[in-house]
Motif scaffolding. Structure first.
Motif, PDB file in Angstrom:
ATOM      1  N   GLN A   1       0.711  -1.189  -0.034  1.00  0.00           N
ATOM      2  CA  GLN A   1      -0.065   0.082  -0.142  1.00  0.00           C
ATOM      3  C   GLN A   1       0.790   1.287   0.096  1.00  0.00           C
ATOM      4  N   THR A  53      -0.154   3.488 -10.431  1.00  0.00           N
ATOM      5  CA  THR A  53      -1.805   3.020 -10.873  1.00  0.00           C
ATOM      6  C   THR A  53      -2.604   3.861 -10.017  1.00  0.00           C
ATOM      7  N   TYR A  54      -2.425   4.524  -9.084  1.00  0.00           N
ATOM      8  CA  TYR A  54      -3.240   5.361  -8.399  1.00  0.00           C
ATOM      9  C   TYR A  54      -3.638   6.492  -9.207  1.00  0.00           C
ATOM     10  N   TRP A  66      -4.229   8.579 -13.185  1.00  0.00           N
ATOM     11  CA  TRP A  66      -3.107   7.396 -13.196  1.00  0.00           C
ATOM     12  C   TRP A  66      -1.774   8.061 -14.079  1.00  0.00           C
ATOM     13  N   ALA A 104      -4.705   8.971  -2.367  1.00  0.00           N
ATOM     14  CA  ALA A 104      -4.574   8.130  -3.470  1.00  0.00           C
ATOM     15  C   ALA A 104      -5.886   7.193  -3.901  1.00  0.00           C
ATOM     16  N   GLY A 105      -6.371   7.289  -5.073  1.00  0.00           N
ATOM     17  CA  GLY A 105      -7.732   6.607  -5.174  1.00  0.00           C
ATOM     18  C   GLY A 105      -7.596   5.800  -6.367  1.00  0.00           C
ATOM     19  N   PRO A 138      -7.696   4.757 -10.551  1.00  0.00           N
ATOM     20  CA  PRO A 138      -7.047   5.239 -11.607  1.00  0.00           C
ATOM     21  C   PRO A 138      -7.596   6.448 -12.310  1.00  0.00           C
ATOM     22  N   TYR A 146     -11.433   7.532  -1.940  1.00  0.00           N
ATOM     23  CA  TYR A 146      -9.756   7.764  -1.857  1.00  0.00           C
ATOM     24  C   TYR A 146      -9.723   6.763  -0.557  1.00  0.00           C
TER      25      TYR A 146
END
Length: 124
Positions: free
Chosen positions: A1, A31-32, A53, A98-99, A101, A111
């Motif tokens: 993570q 990827t986020y 992303w 971060a959530g 893409p 998120y």
């Protein structure tokens, strides 16, 4: 993570600029989708900007359009928020998150990872 650490906040006069950074750990940062949110004293958290992303799509709250610019450098695992023409009402703690893409204008609850925040104070 992924883990997130914001920096770049501070005290600035109205009309000035700041650039916030959000450094991410982990190799899957790219990827986020990433978002910036802010929370002023006594107010609810509000959406500021988001980026997908790849960095190819960006989204802004209406009050930030034309003044704020979100960008990312996946090679440096960092997302930025350039803030120009700052106003006293921009005073808040700014958080990156971060959530998914393709975050679009999603609310904060999509998120899953949040930074601790960096304080921005704009004096009049």
């Amino acid at each position: 993570q992924v883990q997130l650490v914001e920096s770049g906040g501070g005290l600035v006069q109205a009309g000035g600029s700041l650039r916030l950074s959000c450094a991410a750990s982990g190799r899957i940062f790219s990827t986020y989708g990433m978002g910036w949110f802010r929370q002023a004293p006594g107010k609810e958290r509000e959406f500021v900007a988001a980026i997908n992303w790849s960095g190819g799509r960006t989204y802004y709250a209406d009050s930030m359009k034309g003044r704020f610019t979100i960008s990312r450098d996946n090679a440096k695992n960092t997302v930025y928020l350039q803030m120009d023409s700052l106003k006293p009402e921009d005073t808040a703690v700014y958080h990156c998150a971060a959530g998914p893409p393709e975050p679009g204008y999603s609310a904060s609850n999509v998120y899953g990872v949040w930074g601790q925040g960096t304080r921005v104070t704009v004096s009049s």
